[in-house]
Design a protein around this motif. Structure first.
Motif, PDB file in Angstrom:
ATOM      1  N   LEU A   1      -6.829  -1.944  -1.153  1.00 43.74           N
ATOM      2  CA  LEU A   1      -7.560  -1.629  -2.782  1.00 43.74           C
ATOM      3  C   LEU A   1      -6.154  -1.991  -3.787  1.00 43.74           C
ATOM      4  CD1 LEU A   1     -10.887  -0.925  -3.097  1.00 43.74           C
ATOM      5  CD2 LEU A   1     -10.304  -3.117  -2.481  1.00 43.74           C
ATOM      6  N   PRO A   2      -5.471  -1.936  -4.634  1.00 45.44           N
ATOM      7  CA  PRO A   2      -4.634  -1.309  -5.770  1.00 45.44           C
ATOM      8  C   PRO A   2      -5.503   0.311  -5.788  1.00 45.44           C
ATOM      9  CG  PRO A   2      -4.911  -3.302  -6.482  1.00 45.44           C
ATOM     10  CD  PRO A   2      -6.020  -3.270  -5.579  1.00 45.44           C
ATOM     11  N   GLU A   3      -4.294   1.043  -6.143  1.00 42.63           N
ATOM     12  CA  GLU A   3      -4.194   2.394  -6.864  1.00 42.63           C
ATOM     13  C   GLU A   3      -5.672   2.360  -8.016  1.00 42.63           C
ATOM     14  OE1 GLU A   3      -1.952   6.143  -8.551  1.00 42.63           O
ATOM     15  OE2 GLU A   3      -1.433   5.350  -6.973  1.00 42.63           O
ATOM     16  N   ASN A   4      -5.342   1.580  -8.723  1.00 45.04           N
ATOM     17  CA  ASN A   4      -5.894   1.314 -10.578  1.00 45.04           C
ATOM     18  C   ASN A   4      -7.229   0.698 -10.409  1.00 45.04           C
ATOM     19  OD1 ASN A   4      -6.812   3.123 -12.810  1.00 45.04           O
ATOM     20  ND2 ASN A   4      -5.503   1.774 -13.908  1.00 45.04           N
ATOM     21  N   GLU A   5      -7.476  -0.318  -9.257  1.00 44.77           N
ATOM     22  CA  GLU A   5      -8.156  -1.157  -9.076  1.00 44.77           C
ATOM     23  C   GLU A   5      -9.303  -1.123  -8.443  1.00 44.77           C
ATOM     24  OE1 GLU A   5      -6.611  -4.341 -10.333  1.00 44.77           O
ATOM     25  OE2 GLU A   5      -5.096  -4.597 -11.829  1.00 44.77           O
ATOM     26  N   GLY A   6     -10.052  -0.295  -8.031  1.00 42.06           N
ATOM     27  CA  GLY A   6     -10.630   0.562  -6.752  1.00 42.06           C
ATOM     28  C   GLY A   6     -12.412  -0.077  -7.016  1.00 42.06           C
ATOM     29  N   LEU A   7     -12.817   0.615  -5.936  1.00 45.11           N
ATOM     30  CA  LEU A   7     -14.344   0.358  -6.267  1.00 45.11           C
ATOM     31  C   LEU A   7     -15.347   0.639  -7.715  1.00 45.11           C
ATOM     32  CD1 LEU A   7     -15.213   1.820  -2.848  1.00 45.11           C
ATOM     33  CD2 LEU A   7     -14.606  -0.919  -3.113  1.00 45.11           C
ATOM     34  N   GLU A   8     -15.579  -0.243  -8.131  1.00 45.23           N
ATOM     35  CA  GLU A   8     -16.059  -0.150  -9.485  1.00 45.23           C
ATOM     36  C   GLU A   8     -18.055  -0.006  -9.157  1.00 45.23           C
ATOM     37  OE1 GLU A   8     -15.272   0.667 -13.536  1.00 45.23           O
ATOM     38  OE2 GLU A   8     -12.874   1.432 -11.832  1.00 45.23           O
ATOM     39  N   GLY A   9     -18.451  -1.112  -8.874  1.00 47.63           N
ATOM     40  CA  GLY A   9     -19.694  -1.415  -8.938  1.00 47.63           C
ATOM     41  C   GLY A   9     -20.132  -0.041  -7.753  1.00 47.63           C
ATOM     42  N   LEU A  10     -21.521   0.056  -8.580  1.00 49.01           N
ATOM     43  CA  LEU A  10     -22.237   0.941  -6.757  1.00 49.01           C
ATOM     44  C   LEU A  10     -23.482   0.653  -7.342  1.00 49.01           C
ATOM     45  CD1 LEU A  10     -21.574   2.219  -4.001  1.00 49.01           C
ATOM     46  CD2 LEU A  10     -21.357   3.782  -5.375  1.00 49.01           C
ATOM     47  N   ALA A  11     -24.019   0.207  -6.410  1.00 50.87           N
ATOM     48  CA  ALA A  11     -26.028  -0.020  -6.430  1.00 50.87           C
ATOM     49  C   ALA A  11     -26.584  -0.632  -5.480  1.00 50.87           C
ATOM     50  CB  ALA A  11     -26.145  -1.004  -7.340  1.00 50.87           C
ATOM     51  N   PRO A  12     -27.951   0.282  -5.172  1.00 54.75           N
ATOM     52  CA  PRO A  12     -28.964   0.689  -4.308  1.00 54.75           C
ATOM     53  C   PRO A  12     -28.802  -0.976  -3.131  1.00 54.75           C
ATOM     54  CG  PRO A  12     -29.949   1.330  -5.595  1.00 54.75           C
ATOM     55  CD  PRO A  12     -28.425   0.974  -6.154  1.00 54.75           C
ATOM     56  N   ALA A  13     -29.051  -1.150  -2.007  1.00 58.44           N
ATOM     57  CA  ALA A  13     -28.958  -2.387  -1.591  1.00 58.44           C
ATOM     58  C   ALA A  13     -30.393  -2.183  -0.470  1.00 58.44           C
ATOM     59  CB  ALA A  13     -27.716  -2.875  -0.480  1.00 58.44           C
ATOM     60  N   GLY A  14     -30.963  -3.242   0.349  1.00 54.33           N
ATOM     61  CA  GLY A  14     -32.071  -3.056   0.843  1.00 54.33           C
ATOM     62  C   GLY A  14     -31.639  -2.252   1.864  1.00 54.33           C
ATOM     63  N   ASP A  15     -32.523  -1.867   2.478  1.00 51.34           N
ATOM     64  CA  ASP A  15     -32.840  -0.966   4.189  1.00 51.34           C
ATOM     65  C   ASP A  15     -31.627   0.373   3.723  1.00 51.34           C
ATOM     66  OD1 ASP A  15     -34.360  -3.154   5.082  1.00 51.34           O
ATOM     67  OD2 ASP A  15     -32.851  -3.747   6.104  1.00 51.34           O
ATOM     68  N   GLY A  16     -32.249   1.094   2.047  1.00 54.96           N
ATOM     69  CA  GLY A  16     -31.681   2.518   2.410  1.00 54.96           C
ATOM     70  C   GLY A  16     -29.768   2.378   1.809  1.00 54.96           C
ATOM     71  N   GLY A  17     -28.901   0.709   1.921  1.00 53.81           N
ATOM     72  CA  GLY A  17     -27.844   0.756   1.957  1.00 53.81           C
ATOM     73  C   GLY A  17     -27.589   0.225   0.715  1.00 53.81           C
ATOM     74  N   TRP A  18     -26.551  -0.026   0.366  1.00 51.22           N
ATOM     75  CA  TRP A  18     -25.510   0.141  -1.001  1.00 51.22           C
ATOM     76  C   TRP A  18     -24.830  -1.318  -1.319  1.00 51.22           C
ATOM     77  CZ3 TRP A  18     -25.217   4.455   2.088  1.00 51.22           C
ATOM     78  CH2 TRP A  18     -24.003   4.232   2.940  1.00 51.22           C
ATOM     79  N   LEU A  19     -24.892  -1.526  -2.052  1.00 50.43           N
ATOM     80  CA  LEU A  19     -23.753  -2.926  -2.837  1.00 50.43           C
ATOM     81  C   LEU A  19     -22.662  -2.340  -3.538  1.00 50.43           C
ATOM     82  CD1 LEU A  19     -22.988  -5.892  -3.251  1.00 50.43           C
ATOM     83  CD2 LEU A  19     -23.901  -5.239  -6.064  1.00 50.43           C
ATOM     84  N   THR A  20     -21.304  -2.969  -3.037  1.00 51.40           N
ATOM     85  CA  THR A  20     -20.530  -1.758  -3.957  1.00 51.40           C
ATOM     86  C   THR A  20     -19.684  -3.043  -3.944  1.00 51.40           C
ATOM     87  OG1 THR A  20     -18.298  -0.389  -4.085  1.00 51.40           O
ATOM     88  CG2 THR A  20     -18.774  -1.609  -1.778  1.00 51.40           C
ATOM     89  N   LEU A  21     -18.576  -2.863  -4.822  1.00 54.06           N
ATOM     90  CA  LEU A  21     -17.190  -3.852  -5.917  1.00 54.06           C
ATOM     91  C   LEU A  21     -16.650  -3.236  -5.967  1.00 54.06           C
ATOM     92  CD1 LEU A  21     -20.931  -4.609  -7.434  1.00 54.06           C
ATOM     93  CD2 LEU A  21     -19.609  -7.712  -7.433  1.00 54.06           C
ATOM     94  N   ALA A  22     -14.970  -3.727  -6.083  1.00 53.40           N
ATOM     95  CA  ALA A  22     -14.211  -3.823  -6.603  1.00 53.40           C
ATOM     96  C   ALA A  22     -13.486  -4.174  -7.611  1.00 53.40           C
ATOM     97  CB  ALA A  22     -12.925  -4.362  -5.207  1.00 53.40           C
ATOM     98  N   GLU A  23     -12.785  -3.955  -8.427  1.00 51.94           N
ATOM     99  CA  GLU A  23     -12.418  -4.296 -10.117  1.00 51.94           C
ATOM    100  C   GLU A  23     -11.767  -5.528 -10.125  1.00 51.94           C
ATOM    101  OE1 GLU A  23      -9.670  -2.537 -13.928  1.00 51.94           O
ATOM    102  OE2 GLU A  23     -10.322  -1.345 -12.348  1.00 51.94           O
TER     103      GLU A  23
END
Length: 332
Positions: A180-202
């Protein structure tokens, strides 16, 4: 996350909003442990005349301009009730802090103030406060159902768990294994099913993580029309998420929109779209809270520690998908 490019926007888009309501200031109170009390100044702000496009049934439910020495660079937001039943906002900042404060609603449910703020410096696994800023650039936040607090960082792209209620030294958890670009990394973070999580890059990309991470959907999720992903939270009325996207074209064109994201990786039509002259700034944080008639969404802006920008906290009521009110047993 955006840096110096937005130097002129805030002063022009919120001039009409500045004169509207009384200012409520919450003075710091003594706290124990690693937390320190912070001053919060909250002033009501209107949505504005023009520049707001809300989907049918979506309603503005109040907003605030937040000021205080600790309230700069706020990059993600989640909300959960505290032990007293009050709505407690959890926020991370670009400067490596975890901030919490209480939201105040009036008797009609509109957002009217915020108080009781505390701040804590984020630490590394060795217990030392994270430095320099590039190592402390917290951009995503998730509160998992088991109480764990996850934080996603940019530059050195990683996701750490700070344990239940954020009270532990961090441990690394599953993070997408992508460049991922240095200043365009993981921005979104949220719970997902079964104790996991969702993450989105900018700049694009969405992953479901637990023991490891896998792409969401059959093809890469890319924001369209020049927008960038800046935040996400779980939809309490369904199996998907709400996603906030930001658009910026210098020097003055700032926009934001919110869409639903399905478990299959499909984005809906916009539910909320804001552009000048509406109350709009660099929105990066989003929190979704279940209500008897749908979902309350809170959007939080990152002012980049720029005096020409604002830390905005806006609330919107979102109706549930068709039939959801009846299924959940709530009165319409």
């Amino acid at each position: 996350m955006m840096r110096a490019a937005v130097r002129l926007l805030g002063a022009l888009t919120l001039m009409g909003a500045a004169a509207c309501a009384a200012v409520v200031t919450s003075a710091p109170q003594p706290v124990a442990g690693p937390d320190r009390a912070i001053r919060i100044e909250a002033r009501a702000v209107p949505l504005g005349i023009g520049g707001a496009d809300l989907a049918p049934g979506v309603r503005y439910a109040g907003g605030l301009v937040l000021r205080g020495p600790a309230l700069h660079g706020l990059s993600d937001l989640k909300i959960a009730p505290d032990a007293a039943g009050d709505l407690r906002a959890w926020v991370v900042s670009d400067f490596g802090t975890l901030i919490r404060f209480t939201l105040r609603l009036d008797r009609t449910g509109r957002l009217v103030s915020a108080d009781s703020g505390i701040s804590r410096a984020l630490t590394g696994p060795d217990g030392a406060i994270l430095t320099p800023k590039e190592n402390a650039d917290a951009e995503g936040l998730a509160l998992l159902p088991d109480g764990r607090v996850l934080v996603a960082f940019e530059h050195d792209h990683r996701i750490w768990s700070y344990g239940v209620e954020g009270g532990s030294r961090p441990v690394a958890v599953a993070t997408p294994r992508v460049a991922l670009p240095e200043n365009e990394g993981l921005e979104g973070l949220a719970p997902a099913g079964d104790g996991g999580w969702l993450t989105l890059a900018e700049g694009g990309g969405a992953w479901l993580c637990a023991a490891d991470c896998a792409p969401l959907g059959p093809s890469p999720l890319i924001p369209a029309d020049g927008y960038r992903f800046t935040g996400a939270d779980r939809d309490p009325t369904g199996d998907g998420w709400f996603v906030v996207e930001r658009f910026y074209r210098p020097p003055l064109d700032m926009r934001v929109r919110v869409r639903r994201l399905s478990p299959e990786g499909v984005l809906s039509a916009p539910l909320i779209q804001l552009r000048p002259p509406a109350s709009v700034d660099n929105f990066e944080g989003i929190a979704a809270v279940a209500t008897p008639t749908g979902t309350r969404l809170y959007l939080l802006s990152d002012d980049n520690a720029n005096p020409l920008q604002k830390t905005l906290l806006l609330a919107f009521d979102i109706p549930p998908p068709s039939g959801e009110v009846a299924r959940r047993g709530f009165a319409p």
